[in-house]
Design a protein around this motif. Structure first.
Motif, short mmCIF file in Angstrom:
data_model
loop_
_atom_site.label_atom_id
_atom_site.label_comp_id
_atom_site.label_asym_id
_atom_site.label_seq_id
_atom_site.Cartn_x
_atom_site.Cartn_y
_atom_site.Cartn_z
N SER A 17 53.92 38.40 31.75
CA SER A 17 54.83 37.36 31.29
C SER A 17 55.53 37.81 30.01
O SER A 17 54.94 38.49 29.17
CB SER A 17 54.04 36.06 31.04
OG SER A 17 54.85 35.10 30.40
N CYS A 53 51.43 33.19 39.84
CA CYS A 53 51.08 33.43 38.45
C CYS A 53 49.57 33.61 38.35
O CYS A 53 48.81 32.78 38.87
CB CYS A 53 51.52 32.27 37.56
SG CYS A 53 53.30 32.08 37.42
N ILE A 103 53.49 37.17 38.31
CA ILE A 103 53.53 37.22 36.85
C ILE A 103 52.11 37.09 36.32
O ILE A 103 51.38 36.15 36.67
CB ILE A 103 54.41 36.08 36.28
CG1 ILE A 103 55.85 36.24 36.78
CG2 ILE A 103 54.38 36.09 34.76
CD1 ILE A 103 56.76 35.07 36.41
N GLN A 153 49.83 36.30 33.19
CA GLN A 153 49.97 35.52 31.96
C GLN A 153 48.67 35.58 31.15
O GLN A 153 47.65 36.08 31.62
CB GLN A 153 50.26 34.06 32.29
CG GLN A 153 51.46 33.80 33.16
CD GLN A 153 51.54 32.35 33.57
OE1 GLN A 153 50.60 31.77 34.09
NE2 GLN A 153 52.68 31.73 33.33
N SER A 156 46.72 33.88 35.52
CA SER A 156 46.43 33.67 34.11
C SER A 156 45.08 34.29 33.78
O SER A 156 44.07 33.94 34.39
CB SER A 156 46.42 32.17 33.79
OG SER A 156 46.07 31.94 32.44
N GLU A 198 56.57 28.89 34.12
CA GLU A 198 57.51 29.80 34.79
C GLU A 198 58.47 29.03 35.70
O GLU A 198 59.65 29.37 35.81
CB GLU A 198 56.74 30.85 35.60
CG GLU A 198 55.76 31.67 34.79
CD GLU A 198 56.42 32.54 33.73
OE1 GLU A 198 57.64 32.76 33.81
OE2 GLU A 198 55.70 33.00 32.82
N SER A 252 53.45 34.70 26.53
CA SER A 252 52.21 33.96 26.78
C SER A 252 51.69 33.27 25.53
O SER A 252 50.58 32.75 25.52
CB SER A 252 51.13 34.92 27.33
OG SER A 252 51.33 35.18 28.69
#
Length: 401
Positions: free
Chosen positions: A371, A218, A334, A336, A220, A204, A374
């Motif tokens: 996102s 972010c 975000i 992800q 994940s 990003e 991904s």
């Protein structure tokens, strides 16, 4: 009194050179536009542009339109993203990926395989090294002779990035393993090893071209949960490369046992691994389903899968994200990883829970969402680590001479 360090002409030239390269990376532009944006003289810009063209990093694409005042049409410049390649590697306790990427992280060659995790880390890494050699050879056979400037590796766990030492992971058995030194010895290419969540954050950061002036977070979500934070366009690492390990923050003190040995960690409640365990708890027919099978059942409208995904996984993701909003007050968060494949219904549930549990003064202006891409996130993240170093003032020459 502390003396100020003098900036040499060479240092200033290098800084200007990198500023021009980053400007061209943001989009096709002319020498005059670069001069105006950076406040550099046109002769200085022309000289540095000529150097970058000679090095093969940028090229002339043709002429643009004349200005309203008329005059000669400007020559436009663009980044040669294929001037060099990056080897990108990612692995967890289930599989590994090896890719060859260009300077902006586009995946050009790719392979993924099931992994064998041995107690001796060298045996596992030797499998990966073999595929690195193979994917480079495949590229060469297709006529690509660009230099390989570095290897980025994204690993699930706690990494001492400067030394390349794998310190700890709840998913892998290695402790204090010098995997960076071993890979350098085997491959003789500069290597940077990074935690997989921070690697995803670098994607990003690379794509933003410096948009995030304050704070980006972010999250994940895959087999585990990882978090990366960008503050003033720098990935925040902490004193010992262990910052923002929110996956193992206690969210529910009566919650399920986590692989780290604690109870109620966010990872144990909201990861894809936790999703599978919760489904198995609801009904044994869901035992041993992989995520793609769970997704298929979700799209088919399986009531149990829909309920668990939205009202368990989505709820706990929202709770954890509300805590992140309170701690970091980001301008954007975000989400992800594979969890984004579920789609907008889950996205809405997460946002709803996060906004309900975080004060409106904190949550009302933050942009929260999945996102946009991904796909192959971890290897793209590994490549983005090298890309961000390549485009930096301080580390560029480590990878490009």
């Amino acid at each position: 009194m502390k003396q100020m360090k003098m900036i040499s002409k060479n240092d200033m030239k290098e800084t200007n050179r990198m500023s021009i390269l980053r400007t061209v990376r943001r989009g096709i532009c002319s020498r005059a536009e670069i001069s105006a944006e950076l406040g550099l003289s046109k002769p200085a810009v022309s000289a540095l542009v000529d150097e970058l063209i000679k090095e093969g990093l940028i090229y002339e694409t043709g002429r643009g339109d004349s200005t309203e005042a008329g005059g000669k049409r400007p020559i436009l410049l663009d980044l040669n993203a294929n001037a060099a390649y990056i080897v990108a590697v990612s692995f967890n306790n289930e599989c590994y990926e090896v890719a060859l990427c260009n300077l902006v992280g586009k995946v050009l060659f790719y392979v993924t395989k099931k992994i064998e995790i041995y107690e001796d880390y060298k045996r596992t890494l030797d499998m990966i090294v073999e595929d690195i050699h193979q994917i480079i050879q495949e590229s060469r056979e297709q006529g690509n002779n660009q230099p390989i400037i570095g290897i980025g590796m994204a690993v699930r766990g706690l990494i001492e990035t400067r030394s390349g030492i794998f310190l700890h992971s709840s998913a892998l058995p290695w402790r204090g393993a010098p995997i960076g030194d071993y890979l350098k010895e085997r491959l003789n290419i500069p290597i940077v090893i990074e935690n997989d969540a921070r690697a995803g954050t670098y994607v990003e950061l690379l794509n933003s071209n410096g948009e995030y002036k304050e704070t980006l977070v972010c999250v994940s979500v895959g087999l585990g949960i990882g978090t990366g934070v960008v503050i003033h366009n720098e990935v925040y690492r902490g004193a010992f490369d262990a910052a923002v390990n929110i996956a193992h923050a206690t969210i529910d003190h009566d919650g399920p046992l986590c692989r780290c040995g604690n109870h109620g960690c966010w990872d144990a409640l909201a990861s894809i691994t936790a999703l599978g365990e919760q489904l198995s708890h609801r009904d044994s027919k869901y035992n041993s389903l992989d995520f793609e099978s769970i997704l298929s059942l979700y799209y088919e409208g399986d009531k149990v899968v829909v309920d668990v995904l939205l009202n368990y996984t989505g709820y706990w993701l929202g709770v954890g994200i509300a805590n992140i909003l309170n701690i970091f007050n980001p301008e954007e968060l975000i989400i992800q990883g594979d969890i984004t494949k579920v789609g907008p219904e889950l996205e809405r549930k997460i946002i709803e829970v996060a906004q309900k549990r975080a004060p409106s003064a904190v949550s009302k202006n933050v942009k929260i969402g999945f996102s946009k891409d991904s796909e192959k996130l971890q290897v793209r993240g590994a490549a983005a680590v090298i890309s961000n170093h390549f485009f930096s003032d301080t580390l560029h020459r480590v990878f490009w001479n």
